[in-house]
Design a protein around this motif. Sequence first.
Motif, PDB file in Angstrom:
ATOM      1  N   PHE A  59       0.845  -1.200   0.000  1.00 46.64           N
ATOM      2  CA  PHE A  59       0.000   0.000   0.000  1.00 46.64           C
ATOM      3  C   PHE A  59       0.879   1.247   0.000  1.00 46.64           C
ATOM      4  N   PRO A  60       1.547   1.506  -1.123  1.00 46.05           N
ATOM      5  CA  PRO A  60       2.545   2.583  -1.140  1.00 46.05           C
ATOM      6  C   PRO A  60       1.950   3.975  -0.883  1.00 46.05           C
ATOM      7  N   ASP A  61       0.637   4.136  -1.115  1.00 46.90           N
ATOM      8  CA  ASP A  61       0.043   5.465  -0.914  1.00 46.90           C
ATOM      9  C   ASP A  61      -0.486   5.667   0.500  1.00 46.90           C
ATOM     10  N   THR A  62      -0.405   4.624   1.308  1.00 49.41           N
ATOM     11  CA  THR A  62      -0.881   4.727   2.685  1.00 49.41           C
ATOM     12  C   THR A  62       0.302   4.984   3.611  1.00 49.41           C
ATOM     13  N   ALA A  63       0.105   5.868   4.556  1.00 49.30           N
ATOM     14  CA  ALA A  63       1.156   6.093   5.555  1.00 49.30           C
ATOM     15  C   ALA A  63       0.954   5.116   6.700  1.00 49.30           C
ATOM     16  N   PHE A  64       2.056   4.522   7.140  1.00 52.14           N
ATOM     17  CA  PHE A  64       2.025   3.634   8.307  1.00 52.14           C
ATOM     18  C   PHE A  64       2.921   4.227   9.385  1.00 52.14           C
ATOM     19  N   ALA A  65       2.620   3.894  10.615  1.00 53.62           N
ATOM     20  CA  ALA A  65       3.494   4.320  11.708  1.00 53.62           C
ATOM     21  C   ALA A  65       3.501   3.220  12.754  1.00 53.62           C
ATOM     22  N   TRP A  66       4.615   3.060  13.424  1.00 51.33           N
ATOM     23  CA  TRP A  66       4.654   2.069  14.496  1.00 51.33           C
ATOM     24  C   TRP A  66       5.651   2.480  15.562  1.00 51.33           C
ATOM     25  N   GLY A  99      14.249  -0.165   1.588  1.00 52.37           N
ATOM     26  CA  GLY A  99      13.598   0.475   0.452  1.00 52.37           C
ATOM     27  C   GLY A  99      12.145   0.850   0.702  1.00 52.37           C
ATOM     28  N   ILE A 100      11.726   0.813   1.956  1.00 48.80           N
ATOM     29  CA  ILE A 100      10.345   1.192   2.265  1.00 48.80           C
ATOM     30  C   ILE A 100      10.334   2.652   2.725  1.00 48.80           C
ATOM     31  N   THR A 101       9.432   3.448   2.150  1.00 49.64           N
ATOM     32  CA  THR A 101       9.461   4.880   2.470  1.00 49.64           C
ATOM     33  C   THR A 101       8.174   5.369   3.123  1.00 49.64           C
ATOM     34  N   ASN A 102       7.215   4.484   3.319  1.00 51.43           N
ATOM     35  CA  ASN A 102       5.931   4.958   3.867  1.00 51.43           C
ATOM     36  C   ASN A 102       5.690   4.493   5.302  1.00 51.43           C
ATOM     37  N   VAL A 103       6.752   4.136   5.999  1.00 51.57           N
ATOM     38  CA  VAL A 103       6.590   3.709   7.391  1.00 51.57           C
ATOM     39  C   VAL A 103       7.290   4.695   8.334  1.00 51.57           C
ATOM     40  N   TYR A 104       6.508   5.318   9.171  1.00 59.23           N
ATOM     41  CA  TYR A 104       7.054   6.201  10.203  1.00 59.23           C
ATOM     42  C   TYR A 104       7.354   5.386  11.466  1.00 59.23           C
ATOM     43  N   ALA A 105       8.335   5.829  12.214  1.00 54.49           N
ATOM     44  CA  ALA A 105       8.647   5.155  13.472  1.00 54.49           C
ATOM     45  C   ALA A 105       8.579   6.178  14.594  1.00 54.49           C
ATOM     46  N   TYR A 106       8.192   5.727  15.764  1.00 52.54           N
ATOM     47  CA  TYR A 106       8.217   6.645  16.902  1.00 52.54           C
ATOM     48  C   TYR A 106       8.657   5.909  18.153  1.00 52.54           C
ATOM     49  N   GLU A 107       9.338   6.623  18.995  1.00 49.61           N
ATOM     50  CA  GLU A 107       9.796   6.028  20.246  1.00 49.61           C
ATOM     51  C   GLU A 107       9.629   7.050  21.362  1.00 49.61           C
ATOM     52  N   ALA A 108       9.662   6.541  22.579  1.00 50.26           N
ATOM     53  CA  ALA A 108       9.593   7.417  23.747  1.00 50.26           C
ATOM     54  C   ALA A 108      10.921   7.291  24.471  1.00 50.26           C
TER      55      ALA A 108
END
Lengths: 317, 344
Positions: B113-120, B131-140
């Motif tokens: 799903f290249p047009d969908t933004a993902f975050a984890w 090579g994946i550009t649509n996955v955001y990452a977040y940490e505390a």
Amino acid sequence: MIENLLTASVLASGIRLATPYLYAAIGETFGQRSGVLNLGVEGVMLMGAFTSLWAVHEITPVGATSYYAPALLAGVLVALLVGLLMGLATAVINVTLQAQQGISGIGIYLFGLGMSDLLFQKVFRGQVITVNGFPKVNIPVLSDLPVLGEVFFRQNLLVYLAFALVPATWFVLNKTTLGLNIRAVGQNPEAADAMGISVTRVRYFTVTLGGMLASLAGASLSISLVNVFQQNMTAGQGFIAVALVYFGAWQARGVMFGALLFSLVNALQLQVRTKGIDVPDEAASMAPYLLTIIALIFASRRIDQPAALTKPFERGE
Amino acid sequence: MKKLALLLTIVLVAAIAVPAFTAPVQAQDKLRVAVVTPSTKSDLAFSQSIYDALIAVQEERGEENFEFVLSENMFVVEDAATALRDYASQGYDLVIAHGSQYGSSLLDIAPDFPDTAFAWGTTVDTYQDQGITNVYAYEARSEEGAFVQGVMAALLSESKVVGIIGPIETGDAKLYVDGFKAGVLWQDPEIEVLVNYIQSFSDLALAAAAAEAMLAEGADVLSGSAQMVPGAVNKAKEAGALWFGTQSNQTTLSPEIVVSSQVYNWVDVLNAIIADVEAGEINGVSFALTLENDGLLIEFNEDFELDEDVQEAAEEVMQAIIDGDISFEVDEEGVLTVVEAEAE
């Protein structure tokens, strides 16, 4: 070293941890002695844990800083009632409908797991709330004994009751007609039936009693041990309880021994890590389970298993 | 007959075309976010922190512009993966997998799903190297607030024994435990710090027993991370020990003994990702909650009478972390070191 680890408070903690196992496993013992395996204990425990906490929360006056005895009594009664209903349902499924006991128990577990969480979400919107649970009751004189006092005689009522059930269970199973009937039905239902004992009635009784005690096991967690409810808070204890029945060779004192061993090792491994002794956490956590499995291997060689366990009874005409 | 066929055809075409025309308009109007969490959205811990943030974002933007759905209790990773894929195929603009156990699922789903933004999260891994550009990452960076609370714990402890309970030695729970311990020892190296990872996120009775063991050792201040800690909080309350919370504000658990809680505030992270989505510039970067960016907040329990000196000390340390005078490094083996800038 060992006296540093095996302190009175560790032993006392082990006794407390053993309480829910004891209720659940003694209840399961009754069922299994009559030939019915109930793997749904965990689910009934969760329902008991939630409903008893709910009752205590509802009845305790708002803003109370200490326990409220009527609320605690209501909590226990509600747990017993819920256990009775779930036990009856289990009996209908296993005895009347003659379901495969290994499978039906999983169904009851999943029902309890889901239902307790659903109620938790609906009633408390999933908010973790604390209640004033059973307070410690110091038994006069005895609680002042060195070491023994702290270990055995400064616990709460539900802990005392659980241990009181052990001799009571032994007495009922071995010294009463009811116990004789239960054992007969579990060993040879055909013969029991020929002697005029109603297999169905005996099994309904034991399975329902098992449900009530499993539910009380849950209550002993939520309104006596930790005084909160969370989804899936039993964390597998109901399944350990079933294993403890095998471990204890279907005898109340064997079950108690197993529950104590498991819980003391658990309390001890927590102490080992609290003391900062360099043991891998994973290994320490595994210890009680590992020990239970090893003990089970030896226990399985015994021949005390009720011969008709898991076998539904159909009356020949 | 032909007329009827024509009529039917027109109706059919219209039926297909009308939603096709209206749907994109609706999608443009309203940003749709889907979230999967491991525990319940009211767990007073990790899952609740993202739920609270989503509610805040929705209040900011208005319900007519921002819609979110949340699947809670997804402790089975396979179930979570199914839900994540479902949400992505339903056209949600942003799909959030709120748990570090969900990473491998996203690795599988995101490329489809290249047009969908993902975050984890919590993680720093955006899979850019794959090579994946649509996955955001977040940490505390939970060690920051933990350090501040550790300093307070050291000042408040009279017995000079402090205990910390963790679930499994990994992720933000480990950062919290390590940071708290570092804070205590930074303030007072003489204090004995007891640490216990009970190897469970759900076993309340075990958490309670761990707390009992610490209290029996003389601990008079406790803290802990993850959703099994309510079991421990009650034991602390019975013994009159103090408690420091994390992930969510835990004051309600026991207003008498909770001094403060480190709260995860994901609002800015969500807004940053949403801004990218709205601008059509999904770039899969990584975010961190810190004291400096207000992603981590120390919320004091107003009902607890905290000594002014202790509060001042906490605020000083907080400022030092914000200014970079105190910082934290975690090496590859996960060992946390406190780095203090040289005084000028």
